[in-house]
Write an enzyme that holds these catalytic residues in place. Sequence first.
Site, PDB file in Angstrom:
ATOM      1  CB  CYS A 183      -0.929   0.103   1.205  1.00  0.00           C
ATOM      2  SG  CYS A 183      -1.812  -1.405   1.563  1.00  0.00           S
TER       3      CYS A 183
ATOM      4  NE  ARG B 111       4.425   1.919  -0.925  1.00  0.00           N
ATOM      5  CZ  ARG B 111       5.670   1.633  -0.559  1.00  0.00           C
ATOM      6  NH1 ARG B 111       6.673   1.985  -1.320  1.00  0.00           N
ATOM      7  NH2 ARG B 111       5.909   0.993   0.554  1.00  0.00           N
TER       8      ARG B 111
ATOM      9  CD1 TRP C  91      -1.453  -5.717  -4.342  1.00  0.00           C
ATOM     10  CD2 TRP C  91      -0.862  -6.641  -2.394  1.00  0.00           C
ATOM     11  NE1 TRP C  91      -1.144  -7.044  -4.575  1.00  0.00           N
ATOM     12  CE2 TRP C  91      -0.780  -7.633  -3.399  1.00  0.00           C
ATOM     13  CE3 TRP C  91      -0.542  -7.002  -1.086  1.00  0.00           C
ATOM     14  CZ2 TRP C  91      -0.388  -8.940  -3.155  1.00  0.00           C
ATOM     15  CZ3 TRP C  91      -0.152  -8.322  -0.834  1.00  0.00           C
ATOM     16  CH2 TRP C  91      -0.071  -9.272  -1.857  1.00  0.00           C
TER      17      TRP C  91
ATOM     18  CG  ASN D 112       2.968   0.561   3.564  1.00  0.00           C
ATOM     19  OD1 ASN D 112       2.618  -0.559   3.197  1.00  0.00           O
ATOM     20  ND2 ASN D 112       4.198   1.014   3.412  1.00  0.00           N
ATOM     21  N   GLY D 113       1.541  -1.517   5.893  1.00  0.00           N
ATOM     22  CA  GLY D 113       2.244  -2.488   6.737  1.00  0.00           C
ATOM     23  C   GLY D 113       1.289  -3.565   7.195  1.00  0.00           C
TER      24      GLY D 113
ATOM     25  CD  GLU E 110      12.592 -11.411 -15.666  1.00  0.00           C
ATOM     26  OE1 GLU E 110      12.367 -12.106 -14.657  1.00  0.00           O
ATOM     27  OE2 GLU E 110      12.169 -10.252 -15.796  1.00  0.00           O
TER      28      GLU E 110
ATOM     29  CE  LYS F  63       8.812  -9.081 -16.309  1.00  0.00           C
ATOM     30  NZ  LYS F  63       9.903  -9.089 -15.393  1.00  0.00           N
TER      31      LYS F  63
ATOM     32  CD  GLU G 282       5.572  -9.541 -13.793  1.00  0.00           C
ATOM     33  OE1 GLU G 282       6.717  -9.356 -14.184  1.00  0.00           O
ATOM     34  OE2 GLU G 282       5.209  -9.269 -12.640  1.00  0.00           O
TER      35      GLU G 282
ATOM     36  CG  HIS H 298      14.586 -35.713 -17.099  1.00  0.00           C
ATOM     37  ND1 HIS H 298      15.031 -37.008 -17.048  1.00  0.00           N
ATOM     38  CD2 HIS H 298      15.607 -34.982 -17.604  1.00  0.00           C
ATOM     39  CE1 HIS H 298      16.288 -37.052 -17.477  1.00  0.00           C
ATOM     40  NE2 HIS H 298      16.652 -35.839 -17.828  1.00  0.00           N
TER      41      HIS H 298
ATOM     42  CE  LYS I 187       8.678  -1.620 -10.471  1.00  0.00           C
ATOM     43  NZ  LYS I 187       9.027  -2.659 -11.433  1.00  0.00           N
TER      44      LYS I 187
END
Length: 614
Positions: free
Chosen positions: A2, A27, A77, A103-104, A487, A491, A494, A510, A609
């Site tokens: 947040c 955030r 968030w 925030n937290g 990576e 990308k 997401e 395998h 983010k």
Amino acid sequence: MCGIVGYVGDRKVAEVLTKGLSSLEYRGYDSSGVALLADGQTKVYKAEGKLQNLKDLLATKEDEIKTANVGIGHIRWATHGVPNETNAHPHTSNSGKLAIVHNGIIENFKELREELEKRGSIFKSQTDTEVIAHLIAQEYKKINNLQEAVRVATAQLEGAYALCIIHQDVPNTIIATRRNAPLLIGLGEGENFAASDVPAIIEYTKKAVYLDDNQLAVLTPNSVKIFDKDNNPVAVKPEMLPWEPIALSKMGYKHFMLKEINEQPDVMRNFLSGKLYSADEPIKLEEVKLDKAKLKDLNRIQVVACGTSLHAAMVGKYVIEELCEIPVDVEASSEYIYRKTVTDEHTLVIGVSQSGETADTLTAVKQSKARGSHILIITNRPDSAMAREADSLVPVNAGIEVSVAATKSYVAQLMAFYALAIHLAEIKESADKEYLKEIKNELLLLPQKIELLLTKTDKIQKCSRMYSSSKNFIFIARGINYATALEGALKLKEISYINATGYPAGELKHGPIAMLDETLPVLSIMMTGKVYEKILSNAQESKARNARMIALTDSTDEKLDDLFDFVLNVPHVHEMVSPIMAIVPLQLLAYYIAEFLGKDVDQPRNLAKSVTVE
Ligand code: M6R
């Protein structure tokens, strides 16, 4: 997670707050809200969903809020309680006079809630935050001093918090305080600000104070006073913020992600500037405080990171082991912190983080520091909490990255690992000088080659359109580019929500090969070098199972056109630095697929983010 913001002064308060929140959307962005003191009353406005919903709501309330001169805002968030209007901040006391944004995470919120309920607090939401509002309100009732009530109440909290608090009986004032969550105070003329991060205030002031853990600030239009946890005054020592507001503009690009991908050549040049001008010279990395004796004393390196930063660390392991003869372990911070690791004063611990605020990595770094390890931090935020733990701090200087999907910060982290590995190898004399020269030369040439790639994206766009309806995607690679496969897959998943997975190409047989059929695209990352022929054979195994075949390569072998349905060519580079070249088309592929599917590229669902919760 947040983002929070506070403003006291003569500007249009709601506008300052919503602008600030919009720059904190990295955030979180699942709901938002503001509380304002207007006409002697605390007025709260909240909206579920994107920030625009709150802006639209506030546009209809102009008359109600025009006299406001104090306000606090929040962008969320969700951690405790679903993202809806009730759970959105600000949260208020029973009377509605006190409002807070947070925030937290408060770990002891259940016990506190039970206690507070017994004492008469009536809860409206499922959040942990609401306990703070009631706790402060109950203390305020007893002592009738808001600053002291906040101090006493926060001393009872376990966990992390950055808070802004207002109360209608204490006009013209914001109380701000923090522990294990970022908060800075912006200093203006006749106005003052509080925010989770610089972009929220940079338009108005470049002068700011970073609050330390357990400090509390009292903001009025004409003063900022700071106190420690025992209520002793602390000197206000402002610093100048190095940020430019222009960094927050899309500069004509449709999305921040595309802008940030295109900035990569400059980010690389910027990183090298002052460190490497000629392959004949040793690399200069004065930030690294490790001399020959200390290096001799090290018997291992552990790298801790999350997400994209973890993938950069995997490339880093490969390069350091290749050049420096030191064993390197790479581990997701969230795993590292809950097991017994062999970490001591002979271990170099490297924390990698774009934001420098990722909770898991921050905890891992703190744990290793307590065990006596030298802490080296690679970050895009030299002003972050993680940076403050560093014995050696290597800022990657990528500039602010707005898009939730990390791109330019990844390339900058890779540059930092190359520079670090070369630097350590030069001190230890552990690698052949000509080999080091070759790699340095390649690093100097890379920005230009990537620039060339970025001017020719037609084929990547065509490929993206062709494969955008795929439900699944496989990326395979070997050696130093295994991390590139991971990576590339990250990308894609997401931002497009396509189920994408990266595998070491040799592992396909395998198990994962069972999934292959004519609907499944397999993208083979085939950069020329040691394992090129091996991965070619692995690609052939996929072809034999009728998979849809895509190659990403710097080879000019025309025979590849027979094996693959689509060949994405990139300029030729030395295998050692090929992860930097190979990731760029994969970032673009993910971008164009998501864009083609109409997804929210810069703010994908469910993500944020900066992940400041464990
Ligand atoms: O700020 P950090 O580098 O510590 O963040 C780590 C991850 O949360 C981050 O890389 C995340 O995976 C990105 N969304 C990837 O694009």
